[in-house]
Design an enzyme around this catalytic site. Structure first.
Site, mmCIF file in Angstrom:
data_model
loop_
_atom_site.group_PDB
_atom_site.id
_atom_site.type_symbol
_atom_site.label_atom_id
_atom_site.label_comp_id
_atom_site.label_asym_id
_atom_site.label_seq_id
_atom_site.Cartn_x
_atom_site.Cartn_y
_atom_site.Cartn_z
ATOM 1 N N ALA A 144 0.838 -1.195 0.000
ATOM 2 C CA ALA A 144 0.000 0.000 0.000
ATOM 3 C C ALA A 144 0.883 1.259 0.000
ATOM 4 O O ALA A 144 2.000 1.235 0.497
ATOM 5 C CB ALA A 144 -0.885 -0.009 1.254
ATOM 6 N N CYS A 149 3.124 4.743 -2.380
ATOM 7 C CA CYS A 149 4.385 4.074 -2.064
ATOM 8 C C CYS A 149 4.659 2.859 -2.946
ATOM 9 O O CYS A 149 5.820 2.556 -3.223
ATOM 10 C CB CYS A 149 4.408 3.690 -0.593
ATOM 11 S SG CYS A 149 4.328 5.137 0.505
#
Length: 207
Positions: A144, A149
């Site tokens: 996630a 990211c």
């Protein structure tokens, strides 16, 4: 002209070669992202379960499984530009529960945990050296968020010389639109976007 044709004519969307020594990088499945009691989090239980099916298999095959988390020291909250733009991330303080890897991932004591201070798991960390030292040629990126990211890690993985695979059902985001848009773009430019079932079959073929 269709969107697909535009990308195809530009030479995007080619297949990524798969090597013989993959690693799985699990990006930021920490409680600050996965436990919905925190405002920075979303329900990622399905994506965590799909990821765990791969990490359990990878460990059994002797392949590296590496986790990342974002963790800040108190003094960084007032000095880092990212935390002025994404102020909710300032809650991810070192030593707090929010930065701990969610136990549902099945993380093991021997699994490395990379502590990062920005979106990419490569920027300012020793991840590239860790992967190179383990003779990794292909990086499977999960975690996630897809549009943040995960994407930043995928881009830097390619720029660090690794082939990259992204199982879409192992990636989570706070909203569907950025999730899908970034999966599409990564598939065109940086990685092969596939799914956990395909990755599992490939990993078994390496045994």
């Amino acid at each position: 002209m269709s969107q697909e044709q535009v990308y195809s004519d530009a030479g995007f969307g080619q297949s990524v070669p798969r090597g013989t020594r993959p690693a799985i990088v699990v990006v930021d499945f920490s409680y600050g992202f996965t436990d919905t009691q925190y405002p920075t989090a979303a329900d990622m239980s399905a994506q965590i379960a799909a990821t765990r099916s791969l990490t359990d298999k990878a460990r059994a095959l002797g392949l590296p499984v590496i986790y990342t988390t974002i963790a800040y020291q108190p003094w960084e909250r007032d000095s880092l530009p990212w935390l002025k733009k994404a102020s909710g991330m300032a809650a991810l303080l070192a030593g707090s529960r929010l930065v701990e890897i969610d136990a549902a991932t099945g993380i093991q004591p021997a699994d490395p945990v990379i502590v990062k201070h920005g979106a990419s798991a490569f920027h300012g960390t020793n991840l590239a050296g860790l992967l190179t030292g383990a003779s990794v040629d292909t990086v499977i990126v999960t975690g996630a968020t897809t549009s943040g990211c995960v994407r930043a890690t995928v881009v830097d993985a390619v720029q660090s010389g690794f082939n990259v695979l992204v199982p879409r059902d192992c990636c989570a985001d706070r909203a569907e639109a950025p999730h899908e848009a970034n999966l599409y773009d990564m598939n065109q430019k940086y990685a092969d976007v596939t799914d956990a079932a395909d990755i599992a079959v490939w990993l078994d073929s390496l045994a």
